[in-house]
Scaffold this active site. Structure first.
Site, mmCIF file in Angstrom:
data_model
loop_
_atom_site.group_PDB
_atom_site.id
_atom_site.type_symbol
_atom_site.label_atom_id
_atom_site.label_comp_id
_atom_site.label_asym_id
_atom_site.label_seq_id
_atom_site.Cartn_x
_atom_site.Cartn_y
_atom_site.Cartn_z
ATOM 1 N N GLU A 1 0.813 -1.225 0.000
ATOM 2 C CA GLU A 1 0.000 0.000 0.000
ATOM 3 C C GLU A 1 0.839 1.264 0.000
ATOM 4 O O GLU A 1 0.474 2.259 -0.623
ATOM 5 C CB GLU A 1 -0.968 0.001 1.191
ATOM 6 C CG GLU A 1 -2.164 -0.933 1.024
ATOM 7 C CD GLU A 1 -1.854 -2.388 1.329
ATOM 8 O OE1 GLU A 1 -0.744 -2.676 1.811
ATOM 9 O OE2 GLU A 1 -2.721 -3.247 1.079
ATOM 10 N N HIS B 1 -10.378 -5.155 9.652
ATOM 11 C CA HIS B 1 -11.009 -4.876 8.347
ATOM 12 C C HIS B 1 -12.288 -4.056 8.496
ATOM 13 O O HIS B 1 -13.158 -4.113 7.625
ATOM 14 C CB HIS B 1 -11.384 -6.177 7.624
ATOM 15 C CG HIS B 1 -10.242 -6.905 7.004
ATOM 16 N ND1 HIS B 1 -9.317 -7.571 7.743
ATOM 17 C CD2 HIS B 1 -9.866 -7.068 5.710
ATOM 18 C CE1 HIS B 1 -8.431 -8.137 6.936
ATOM 19 N NE2 HIS B 1 -8.737 -7.834 5.691
#
Lengths: 325, 323
Positions: free
Chosen positions: A57, A126
């Site tokens: 990322e 998440h």
């Protein structure tokens, strides 16, 4: 049209207009996107413009910054907000600051999209929301799409703008149905009045707008009042004008958000109201937010950790009775 | 390298050293504040690498005054930036660590160790997309090769065959931590070897640096993908003005200075190109004069206007909030 289809349409139409627009992220190309937002674009625009990245990322956002410096207009997708934490150096130190530190010599026409929030039992790594951190960084435009029409227009605006944008989506909204009015342009920085009312202003954004709307009939029935519901749409900058007009009418403010209450985004809205329009208020503002806990896996506990239509209705009714409003 | 190039490199090296000593002096006098990282000892590497990488984009670190000037940014604009003045290359908003000028394809000036490497990778992607294989050179220190951004970048640049030249300035110290205390080897090119060709050069030898960077750029221009160059070098000062350099012995510093890049380049001019002392003395006088003029310019330049606080946050709309 579905929310994800509206986002796809925005990407497709802008990519068709400008070959400098590229999309990068994990599984955005051949796979079609984890939430199918980029479906079909790989076949149409090819692997040079739909770039499948490794699971890295920091590099997804860092490379997007460099692509923008090099003259492209990248749209980066982070699979889920928690993963964006690995890219925070790039978001905060580079994406938000290079334009300022270079006295405007560097411009970064780029967008970072990511879904966030509590979906269904995805557990603590998440399920989180990060608008409170991102809105505390000068140099970033932060939009949150709760609505299909807004998603389409706002994403197009973000892609075509020369400023860096964070575009927040919610994992439970991708299959939401709605109409897209391509003929009528919108101002993406303007808050949306979802429902007009005269007794209480309920401010929200992202998926909580739907939960507030589900709670409104119960609140109106219990209190015999009418609620005005506002979707902020743009979290930074904030359309304080629309909020002010509404609160001057209703004299009451409720802020509903999914992120954790302590340090949560809504604190900014309530703090603004206390500083700027205190005398327009007839009651202390109410903040309804997620609990100050990591998000648990168990469904009952998970739902207890965030506002739901039932808890929103219950909290507003209790607050209202306590304050005689 | 011909005589003209050698003379130009030597001139910019001595101008660079004079500039850095002037910056040090004005830091001590309080005209310059914040963090100031001097490039003294590394001038040959900074100048020769930039001159060799004539076309293409450059991303550098916070120790970049000499590189910025070698790219064509004027000493006046750099010194004024160090003084925090409106006439500075970043209008006083960046300071010593953040010199940017896209008109010279120079993009900083980044102060997050290794943080600019992924940006250079993205820019190299853009250049390849635009079918421009002059490519991008990204400069970083040995300290940056221990971080995740570096390893992610090696992987992506190699996987995508990007026109990217990784230039590692290995001065063996990350502030005060010697490289061998935190990495398993002296030569950081070992980290790049699985991904791409990795070359080594004596960073105190400007002629050698010039050649290896020319060769490396020729490689990326052929579209073969990225290449790694490690230049072993030595900084004479502390990491920044806040570092008293107590972790290196007098003996180590003496060995370092015995490899002085300026003395070495001077011998190239006298021995190979037959320049006499007078001609060299004239270059030195000119360099000092240019630096003196830059200081005088910076000293008299205006402060940024108060409104500058709020400009350049965004392209559109200008200010932070819409309220």
């Amino acid at each position: 049209m579905l929310y994800r289809e509206a986002l796809n349409k925005a990407l497709d139409e802008t990519m068709d207009l400008d070959e400098n627009i590229v999309v990068l992220g994990e599984d955005v190309g051949l796979y079609g996107g984890s939430y199918r937002v980029t479906e079909g674009l790989y076949a149409k625009y090819g692997e040079k413009r739909l770039i499948d990245t490794p699971i890295a990322e920091l590099s997804i956002v860092g490379n997007a910054v460099g692509m923008a410096i090099g003259g492209l207009r990248p749209v980066a997708e982070i699979m889920t907000a928690n993963f964006a934490l690995l890219a925070f150096d790039q978001i905060v130190n580079h994406m938000a600051k290079l334009h300022y530190m270079s006295a405007g010599k560097i411009t970064l026409p780029m967008v970072v999209r990511f879904p966030q929030g509590v979906s269904k039992q995805l557990a603590a790594q998440h399920s989180e929301s990060y608008e409170q951190m991102l809105c505390a960084v000068p140099g970033l435009r932060v939009l949150a799409a709760s609505d299909v029409n807004y998603a389409y227009h706002a994403l197009k605006h973000a892609i075509m703008s020369d400023d860096p944008f964070l575009f927040i989506e919610h994992e439970l909204l991708y299959n939401k149905k709605g109409e897209v009015d391509t003929e009528t342009p919108i101002d993406p920085f303007k808050a949306r009045i979802v429902k007009e009312g005269k007794d209480v202003t309920i401010v929200s954004y992202l998926k909580m707008v739907d939960d507030v709307m589900a709670a409104v009939p119960k609140i109106e029935e219990a209190l015999g009042c009418s609620c005005e519901v506002i979707d902020l749409c743009s979290l930074n900058p904030v359309d304080y004008e629309t909020l002010k007009k509404s609160i001057e009418k209703t004299s009451r403010l409720v802020m509903v958000e999914e992120d954790h209450k302590t340090g949560g985004y809504g604190a900014q809205i309530v703090s603004w109201a206390a500083e700027e329009i205190f005398y327009a208020l007839d009651a202390p503002p109410l903040r309804i937010a997620g609990k100050d806990t990591p998000i648990p896996y168990n469904r009952t506990l998970e739902l207890a950790s965030i506002p739901t239509p039932d808890s929103i209705a219950e909290e507003i009714v209790t607050w209202s009775r306590k304050n005689n409003v | 390298m011909d005589k003209l190039a050698a003379e130009e490199i030597y001139y910019e090296m001595i101008r660079g050293r004079a500039f850095e000593y002037a910056a040090k002096e004005h830091y001590m006098q309080g005209d310059i504040s914040g963090f100031l990282h001097l490039d003294i000892g590394q001038e040959g590497l900074s100048v020769a690498a930039i001159k060799a990488f004539e076309k293409g984009d450059v991303f550098s670190t916070y120790r970049e005054h000499i590189m910025a000037m070698a790219r064509g940014i004027s000493p006046k604009a750099v010194m004024a930036e160090l003084f925090g003045k409106a006439a500075g290359v970043s209008e006083g908003k960046g300071g010593s660590m953040h010199l940017f000028d896209p008109s010279h394809f120079f993009y900083g000036g980044d102060a997050i160790v290794g943080g600019h490497i992924p940006n250079a990778v993205g820019c190299a992607y853009a250049r390849k997309y635009q079918n421009n294989f002059d490519g991008v050179m990204v400069v970083f220190g040995d300290g940056a090769t221990n971080g995740g951004a570096f390893f992610e970048s090696l992987n992506i640049a190699a996987a995508q065959k990007l026109p990217l030249l990784f230039l590692c300035e290995n001065n063996r110290y990350a502030i005060g931590t010697e490289i061998t205390r935190v990495a398993p080897f002296e030569k950081q090119s070992h980290k790049a070897e699985p991904y791409m060709p990795a070359l080594e050069v004596d960073g105190m030898d400007a002629v050698a640096v010039y050649k290896v960077i020319k060769d490396a750029q020729a490689y990326i221009q052929k579209g073969h993908g990225p290449i790694f160059v490690e230049a072993m070098t030595c900084r004479y000062e502390g990491h920044s003005m806040s570092d008293a350099n107590r972790y290196r012995s007098a003996q180590e510093m003496a060995l370092c200075k015995a490899r002085d890049p300026i003395e070495r380049m001077k011998r190239v001019l006298t021995e190979r190109f037959g320049m006499d002392e007078d001609a060299i003395g004239a270059l030195e006088a000119k360099a000092q004069q240019e630096v003196d003029e830059a200081v005088a310019f910076a000293a008299q330049a205006s402060e940024p206007a108060p409104e500058a606080l709020y400009t350049h946050i965004f392209v559109e709309g200008g200010s932070h909030a819409l309220s």
